[in-house]
Design a protein around this motif. Structure first.
Motif, PDB file in Angstrom:
ATOM      1  N   LEU B 281       0.833  -1.201   0.000  1.00  0.00           N
ATOM      2  CA  LEU B 281       0.000   0.000   0.000  1.00  0.00           C
ATOM      3  C   LEU B 281       0.872   1.257   0.000  1.00  0.00           C
ATOM      4  N   THR B 282       1.983   1.200   0.743  1.00  0.00           N
ATOM      5  CA  THR B 282       2.876   2.352   0.805  1.00  0.00           C
ATOM      6  C   THR B 282       3.455   2.662  -0.579  1.00  0.00           C
ATOM      7  N   ARG B 283       3.897   1.600  -1.277  1.00  0.00           N
ATOM      8  CA  ARG B 283       4.422   1.812  -2.641  1.00  0.00           C
ATOM      9  C   ARG B 283       3.325   2.346  -3.563  1.00  0.00           C
ATOM     10  N   HIS B 284       2.133   1.774  -3.419  1.00  0.00           N
ATOM     11  CA  HIS B 284       1.008   2.205  -4.252  1.00  0.00           C
ATOM     12  C   HIS B 284       0.708   3.696  -4.041  1.00  0.00           C
ATOM     13  N   LEU B 285       0.706   4.122  -2.765  1.00  0.00           N
ATOM     14  CA  LEU B 285       0.360   5.517  -2.457  1.00  0.00           C
ATOM     15  C   LEU B 285       1.368   6.499  -3.039  1.00  0.00           C
ATOM     16  N   GLN B 286       2.635   6.090  -3.055  1.00  0.00           N
ATOM     17  CA  GLN B 286       3.665   6.976  -3.608  1.00  0.00           C
ATOM     18  C   GLN B 286       3.340   7.344  -5.051  1.00  0.00           C
ATOM     19  N   ARG B 287       2.874   6.340  -5.817  1.00  0.00           N
ATOM     20  CA  ARG B 287       2.489   6.606  -7.210  1.00  0.00           C
ATOM     21  C   ARG B 287       1.141   7.319  -7.271  1.00  0.00           C
ATOM     22  N   ALA B 288       0.176   6.827  -6.474  1.00  0.00           N
ATOM     23  CA  ALA B 288      -1.208   7.260  -6.665  1.00  0.00           C
ATOM     24  C   ALA B 288      -1.460   8.687  -6.200  1.00  0.00           C
ATOM     25  N   THR B 289      -0.580   9.238  -5.363  1.00  0.00           N
ATOM     26  CA  THR B 289      -0.801  10.620  -4.918  1.00  0.00           C
ATOM     27  C   THR B 289      -0.232  11.630  -5.917  1.00  0.00           C
ATOM     28  N   LEU B 290       0.580  11.142  -6.875  1.00  0.00           N
ATOM     29  CA  LEU B 290       1.103  12.031  -7.932  1.00  0.00           C
ATOM     30  C   LEU B 290      -0.068  12.627  -8.695  1.00  0.00           C
ATOM     31  N   GLY B 291      -0.061  13.937  -8.857  1.00  0.00           N
ATOM     32  CA  GLY B 291      -1.146  14.573  -9.606  1.00  0.00           C
ATOM     33  C   GLY B 291      -2.356  14.868  -8.737  1.00  0.00           C
ATOM     34  N   ARG B 292      -2.446  14.206  -7.572  1.00  0.00           N
ATOM     35  CA  ARG B 292      -3.552  14.499  -6.654  1.00  0.00           C
ATOM     36  C   ARG B 292      -3.114  15.489  -5.583  1.00  0.00           C
ATOM     37  N   LEU B 293      -1.866  15.330  -5.133  1.00  0.00           N
ATOM     38  CA  LEU B 293      -1.338  16.262  -4.132  1.00  0.00           C
ATOM     39  C   LEU B 293      -0.254  17.119  -4.786  1.00  0.00           C
TER      40      LEU B 293
END
Lengths: 298, 298
Positions: B281-293
């Motif tokens: 989940l930690t690895r996923h969040l690093q990618r998934a927050t790009l463009g959102r934050l």
């Protein structure tokens, strides 16, 4: 008469959720606040606070808070007639508990005019619709919007109408789990979204379909978060129709089984001797909820 | 080894916020749960729970809960390798604390894919961004999104980027209070909206304008309710840009002073020995927050 300096200290510690903040609000040192609480406890002969984080009132503490709340409302009426009594000249505050879904939908529009006209500030406390009444009983709030009809001692309840909920999910969620259409029996085995341990809407919806027992679910204690999770395909759940007009119109959310709304009646609980401001708000709400909530005659 | 039946009872009482619900979840009588807590207290030689409503862990209770949380995450890894150990065959649950504004904006979209792929259910706990970390320290959650950078003992923190806030109000509110344009010094005397006692964004915004001291405000502890109150003209307040794209585009809300955003950095706190699921989940969040934050480089 009671020593209201002591009672005000108790109210501040509970309302501000701690001794430090209570001291700031009262303009006292923390040890002065602590002294007042101890003195109050010496007078009533038992503890008024459980020293947890945050501090919570004991049974006797709750009764004292209830009393403070009512006295404050009565003081307000008197201040209108005898303005010199008013200490700060600050706008009045009304502390009101309500369910998150009301706050996320009809509350703001229904109450803004009242607040602007009366120059009232709101301290809103969010509580699940089935448990908000405990804040009334605890004397922490002047009024409460909740699903329970029966008023606490000293208060009245007024039927406001019902919030209409619909069981919704994203088209992607339905396509993934129910490519051949939704089967009621399988609903319990795909993720639902539940607001919190007190939210029984999904249970009631399933029971209405003849599905009993437990079901898998995410827990999401936020109205807006609930809609975001539903749109993102996490699961299905019951959402107030008022909150998702755009999502329903745009197709981001669809009803999982058409034509099965769930109406949750809401009641306005207010102190019987709550003063003129509360009575005005009560009359205002009766009008302002028309067209926002579903009435039996609609 | 520890007696995990006793520790599980402690975890259930805290997580379910009461003995009755803990008993239901554990499939025990309430008195059996109570017995287990007492036995645990006899073993550790001091109370593990403050018997308030809801029950809260003592200092030693928190350390035990922290331990339970870590053991559960480690068990999950083992169950993947030794499926027979798995008792219920139920999907995994991850308990995560996050701030209301993250849940109301980017969280669902960023995490949905991970949850669907891994078959994970979320227990989300909403905490103000400045205090969410106490849930980690209490061992009640596996991870936490909050504004504090410094991790608790045994955990790591990862910078996710920042949420961008803007100070907004309805055009009607501005016309009523500032017919000749917004004056910074008068902002403190017209109603603001504040999320709760821990929300200092409005204070920081005013301080940035050179306005110090207290200001009148409504309290509204709900992200969606906050936006509804702002749209209904109750007051001005700081709102995540992500949450009100439509309101800004449609003119229902406008910036009170143009070009003064406030960025709040967010950090992902997770146990260092939290197991494979949390690491994924930690690895996923690093990618998934790009463009959102908002990242420093943006």
């Amino acid at each position: 008469m009671f020593d209201y300096k002591l009672l005000a200290a108790l109210a501040a510690v509970v309302e501000q959720a701690g001794f430090e903040r209570a001291a700031q609000v009262l303009g006292l040192s923390q040890s002065a606040v602590s002294q007042r609480i101890k003195l109050l406890e010496a007078r009533v002969g038992q503890p008024v606070l459980v020293r947890a984080t945050p501090p919570t009132p004991t049974e006797i503490g709750r009764r004292l808070l209830n009393h403070v709340q009512q006295v404050r409302l009565l003081e307000r009426d008197l201040q209108g007639q005898v303005p010199a009594l008013d200490e700060g000249g600050l706008p009045e505050r009304l502390r009101i508990a309500l369910n998150a879904d009301s706050l996320a939908t009809w509350w703001g529009g229904a109450v803004s005019e009242f607040c602007a006209e009366q120059g009232v500030l709101l301290d809103l406390v969010v509580e699940d619709q089935d448990v908000g009444l405990k804040r009334m009983r605890a004397g922490e709030v002047a009024a409460c919007v909740c699903a329970a009809e029966r008023p606490v001692a000293g208060a009245r309840s007024l039927a406001l109408g019902a919030m209409r909920y619909r069981a919704l999910a994203s088209p992607g969620f339905l396509a993934r789990h129910f490519p051949d259409g939704v089967e009621a029996q399988r609903l319990a085995r795909v993720p639902a979204i539940v607001f919190g341990p007190d939210d029984l809407l999904q249970h009631r919806y399933l029971a209405g379909l003849g599905v009993e027992g437990s079901f898998v679910h995410h827990l999401c204690p936020s109205s807006e978060g609930f809609v975001r999770l539903a749109c993102a395909g996490f699961g299905w759940g019951l959402v107030p129709e008022l909150q998702v007009e755009r999502e329903l119109a745009g197709g981001a959310l669809v009803e999982i089984l058409p034509g099965r709304p769930l109406d949750v009646p809401l009641y306005w609980h207010h102190w019987r001797n709550g003063g003129e401001l509360l009575a005005t708000l009560t009359r205002h709400l009766q009008r302002a909820t028309l067209g926002r909530l579903v009435r039996p005659a609609d």
